[in-house]
Design an enzyme around this catalytic site. Structure first.
Site, PDB file in Angstrom:
ATOM      1  N   HIS A 160       9.042   1.158   3.240  1.00  0.00           N
ATOM      2  CA  HIS A 160      10.170   1.172   4.179  1.00  0.00           C
ATOM      3  C   HIS A 160      11.001  -0.078   3.925  1.00  0.00           C
ATOM      4  O   HIS A 160      10.707  -0.843   2.985  1.00  0.00           O
ATOM      5  CB  HIS A 160       9.660   1.259   5.628  1.00  0.00           C
ATOM      6  CG  HIS A 160       8.598   0.247   5.941  1.00  0.00           C
ATOM      7  ND1 HIS A 160       8.836  -1.106   5.946  1.00  0.00           N
ATOM      8  CD2 HIS A 160       7.270   0.385   6.237  1.00  0.00           C
ATOM      9  CE1 HIS A 160       7.726  -1.760   6.251  1.00  0.00           C
ATOM     10  NE2 HIS A 160       6.754  -0.869   6.425  1.00  0.00           N
ATOM     11  N   GLY A 210       4.900 -10.363   4.081  1.00  0.00           N
ATOM     12  CA  GLY A 210       5.712 -10.204   5.294  1.00  0.00           C
ATOM     13  C   GLY A 210       5.095 -10.948   6.474  1.00  0.00           C
ATOM     14  O   GLY A 210       3.877 -10.921   6.671  1.00  0.00           O
ATOM     15  N   GLN A 227      -2.605 -12.387   8.107  1.00  0.00           N
ATOM     16  CA  GLN A 227      -2.837 -12.141   6.684  1.00  0.00           C
ATOM     17  C   GLN A 227      -2.214 -13.258   5.838  1.00  0.00           C
ATOM     18  O   GLN A 227      -2.799 -13.706   4.855  1.00  0.00           O
ATOM     19  CB  GLN A 227      -2.244 -10.789   6.293  1.00  0.00           C
ATOM     20  CG  GLN A 227      -2.263 -10.510   4.810  1.00  0.00           C
ATOM     21  CD  GLN A 227      -1.878  -9.081   4.501  1.00  0.00           C
ATOM     22  OE1 GLN A 227      -2.691  -8.172   4.606  1.00  0.00           O
ATOM     23  NE2 GLN A 227      -0.633  -8.859   4.115  1.00  0.00           N
ATOM     24  N   ALA A 285       4.037   3.963   0.940  1.00  0.00           N
ATOM     25  CA  ALA A 285       4.743   4.470   2.130  1.00  0.00           C
ATOM     26  C   ALA A 285       5.821   3.441   2.485  1.00  0.00           C
ATOM     27  O   ALA A 285       5.872   2.916   3.588  1.00  0.00           O
ATOM     28  CB  ALA A 285       3.795   4.738   3.298  1.00  0.00           C
ATOM     29  N   HIS A 308       9.187  -3.465   3.283  1.00  0.00           N
ATOM     30  CA  HIS A 308       8.712  -3.677   1.911  1.00  0.00           C
ATOM     31  C   HIS A 308       9.894  -4.005   0.989  1.00  0.00           C
ATOM     32  O   HIS A 308       9.798  -4.893   0.148  1.00  0.00           O
ATOM     33  CB  HIS A 308       8.042  -2.400   1.369  1.00  0.00           C
ATOM     34  CG  HIS A 308       6.810  -1.965   2.099  1.00  0.00           C
ATOM     35  ND1 HIS A 308       6.773  -0.836   2.867  1.00  0.00           N
ATOM     36  CD2 HIS A 308       5.571  -2.507   2.165  1.00  0.00           C
ATOM     37  CE1 HIS A 308       5.551  -0.679   3.364  1.00  0.00           C
ATOM     38  NE2 HIS A 308       4.808  -1.687   2.969  1.00  0.00           N
ATOM     39  N   ASP A 328       2.530  -9.352   9.048  1.00  0.00           N
ATOM     40  CA  ASP A 328       1.071  -9.532   9.015  1.00  0.00           C
ATOM     41  C   ASP A 328       0.780 -11.033   9.050  1.00  0.00           C
ATOM     42  O   ASP A 328       0.379 -11.639   8.058  1.00  0.00           O
ATOM     43  CB  ASP A 328       0.502  -8.858   7.769  1.00  0.00           C
ATOM     44  CG  ASP A 328       0.685  -7.356   7.828  1.00  0.00           C
ATOM     45  OD1 ASP A 328      -0.157  -6.683   8.416  1.00  0.00           O
ATOM     46  OD2 ASP A 328       1.716  -6.868   7.323  1.00  0.00           O
ATOM     47  N   MET A 362       0.845  -1.198   0.000  1.00  0.00           N
ATOM     48  CA  MET A 362       0.000   0.000   0.000  1.00  0.00           C
ATOM     49  C   MET A 362       0.884   1.253   0.000  1.00  0.00           C
ATOM     50  O   MET A 362       0.422   2.346   0.350  1.00  0.00           O
ATOM     51  CB  MET A 362      -0.937  -0.011   1.207  1.00  0.00           C
ATOM     52  CG  MET A 362      -1.913  -1.186   1.155  1.00  0.00           C
ATOM     53  SD  MET A 362      -3.407  -0.918   2.087  1.00  0.00           S
ATOM     54  CE  MET A 362      -2.756  -0.679   3.707  1.00  0.00           C
TER      55      MET A 362
HETATM   56  P1  AMP Z   1       1.429  -2.992   3.473  1.00  0.00           P
HETATM   57  O1  AMP Z   1       1.989  -1.955   2.572  1.00  0.00           O
HETATM   58  O2  AMP Z   1       1.380  -2.588   4.912  1.00  0.00           O
HETATM   59  O3  AMP Z   1       0.140  -3.585   2.966  1.00  0.00           O
HETATM   60  O4  AMP Z   1       2.479  -4.177   3.441  1.00  0.00           O
HETATM   61  C1  AMP Z   1       2.853  -4.783   2.231  1.00  0.00           C
HETATM   62  C2  AMP Z   1       3.647  -6.032   2.550  1.00  0.00           C
HETATM   63  O5  AMP Z   1       4.821  -5.668   3.280  1.00  0.00           O
HETATM   64  C3  AMP Z   1       2.870  -7.035   3.424  1.00  0.00           C
HETATM   65  O6  AMP Z   1       3.123  -8.346   2.954  1.00  0.00           O
HETATM   66  C4  AMP Z   1       3.471  -6.812   4.783  1.00  0.00           C
HETATM   67  O7  AMP Z   1       3.396  -7.938   5.619  1.00  0.00           O
HETATM   68  C5  AMP Z   1       4.914  -6.479   4.439  1.00  0.00           C
HETATM   69  N1  AMP Z   1       5.547  -5.752   5.545  1.00  0.00           N
HETATM   70  C6  AMP Z   1       5.085  -4.638   6.164  1.00  0.00           C
HETATM   71  N2  AMP Z   1       5.904  -4.287   7.175  1.00  0.00           N
HETATM   72  C7  AMP Z   1       6.899  -5.205   7.198  1.00  0.00           C
HETATM   73  C8  AMP Z   1       8.053  -5.398   8.018  1.00  0.00           C
HETATM   74  N3  AMP Z   1       8.359  -4.572   9.022  1.00  0.00           N
HETATM   75  N4  AMP Z   1       8.862  -6.437   7.743  1.00  0.00           N
HETATM   76  C9  AMP Z   1       8.566  -7.293   6.728  1.00  0.00           C
HETATM   77  N5  AMP Z   1       7.505  -7.169   5.910  1.00  0.00           N
HETATM   78  C10 AMP Z   1       6.679  -6.148   6.140  1.00  0.00           C
END
Ligand code: AMP
Length: 285
Positions: free
Chosen positions: A32, A147, A153, A30, A35, A150, A28
């Site tokens: 870091h 990741g 998820q 933003a 990701h 989650d 989504m």
């Molecule tokens: P999001 O943008 O929050 O939907 O996350 C996108 C993907 O990045 C998902 O599969 C998350 O589980 C993974 N993710 C988010 N934060 C982390 C983290 N700190 N370490 C590893 N994977 C992550």
């Protein structure tokens, strides 16, 4: 890398490039280092990688959370430019592209619907599976990267793949943390400075809890986690459960844990106005 925002162009580009395996990293934005670790895993295993950046409205059970969600697209593209290759694709669709009509599909995941995130964020996983299934059907990736952050998820997506017989392998990557232990999250940027300062208590508490398992039983450990975190002003624990990593059934005593099985302590915390989640493995020794 190519930045594409329509399904039509994405599909014709994928067809022309004709590479396999195709790796997919849904995000989504933003972005870091968490990701980027998924993107790096994808590029190391796949000659063609698609990274999506799309803030999916159907997975937000809270309108304010959706409104406040950070959307620094320029910065995200510049970060991806450093790790993606010429042929890799960043897919940045808008709402009309992803939901030309309201998505009325309802997904059912058995026990996964009745615990932790599913209870505290009603409709969240239905929205996640609506968008992930759309992406899987549009991109038809061979490998998709998620990741461990989650945790629930991942279990839901694996069940989605099983139920729909998608031909995609789900790869799971470890949690990337800040130097002080806080799990990286796009929402960390929204924490008030005083809350951010105390936020490492979440990882510290669940890490200590995982070590406590050697001498203490689960009710005492759960009590410790809640009390330790709630000592900090503005912090409240929504749930802390120790569950097995397959069916995510909570255990309430060590007697229910089987040696050789994997268990995770999963937590959601209200930190000021922001909700944070984290998890850690619990090993029976
Ligand atoms: P999001 O943008 O929050 O939907 O996350 C996108 C993907 O990045 C998902 O599969 C998350 O589980 C993974 N993710 C988010 N934060 C982390 C983290 N700190 N370490 C590893 N994977 C992550």
């Amino acid at each position: 890398m190519k930045v594409i925002s329509t399904i039509k162009e994405l599909q014709s580009t994928l067809k022309n490039l004709h590479q396999s395996p195709v790796g997919f990293v849904p995000t989504m934005g933003a972005l870091h280092k968490g990701h980027l670790s998924l993107v790096n895993a994808a590029t190391s295993q796949c000659p063609l990688v698609v990274v999506s950046i799309y803030v999916n409205p159907t997975q937000f059970n809270n309108k304010e959370d959706l409104r406040k969600y950070p959307r620094p697209l320029k910065k995200d593209l510049s970060l991806l430019g450093k790790v993606l290759r010429n042929n890799d694709i960043v897919f940045t669709p808008d709402d009309k592209e992803m939901y030309p009509a309201e998505d009325k599909r309802i997904f059912r995941f058995g026990n996964l619907d009745n615990i932790m995130e599913a209870l505290h964020r009603p409709g969240h996983f239905n929205g996640v599976t609506q968008i992930v299934s759309r992406f899987f059907e549009i991109i038809r990736p061979d490998l998709a990267f998620f990741g461990q952050k989650d945790f629930q998820q991942v279990a839901v997506i694996k069940e989605l793949v099983r139920q729909n017989r998608y031909k995609v392998k789900i790869a799971v990557n470890p949690i990337i943390r800040e130097p002080d232990g806080l799990a990286m999250s796009s929402r960390n940027a929204l924490l008030e400075p005083s809350v951010r300062k105390n936020a490492p208590v979440i990882h510290k508490a669940i890490y200590t809890a995982s070590v406590m398992l050697e001498g203490k039983d689960i009710p005492e450990i759960r009590d410790y986690v809640r009390k330790t975190i709630e000592k900090k002003a503005g912090f409240s624990v929504e749930y802390f459960e120790i569950v097995d990593d397959k069916k995510l059934v909570p255990v309430s005593s060590k007697k229910q844990m089987k040696k050789g099985n994997s268990y995770y302590g999963c937590i959601a915390v209200r930190a000021g106005k922001i909700r944070l989640i984290d998890n850690i493995e619990f090993q029976l020794v």
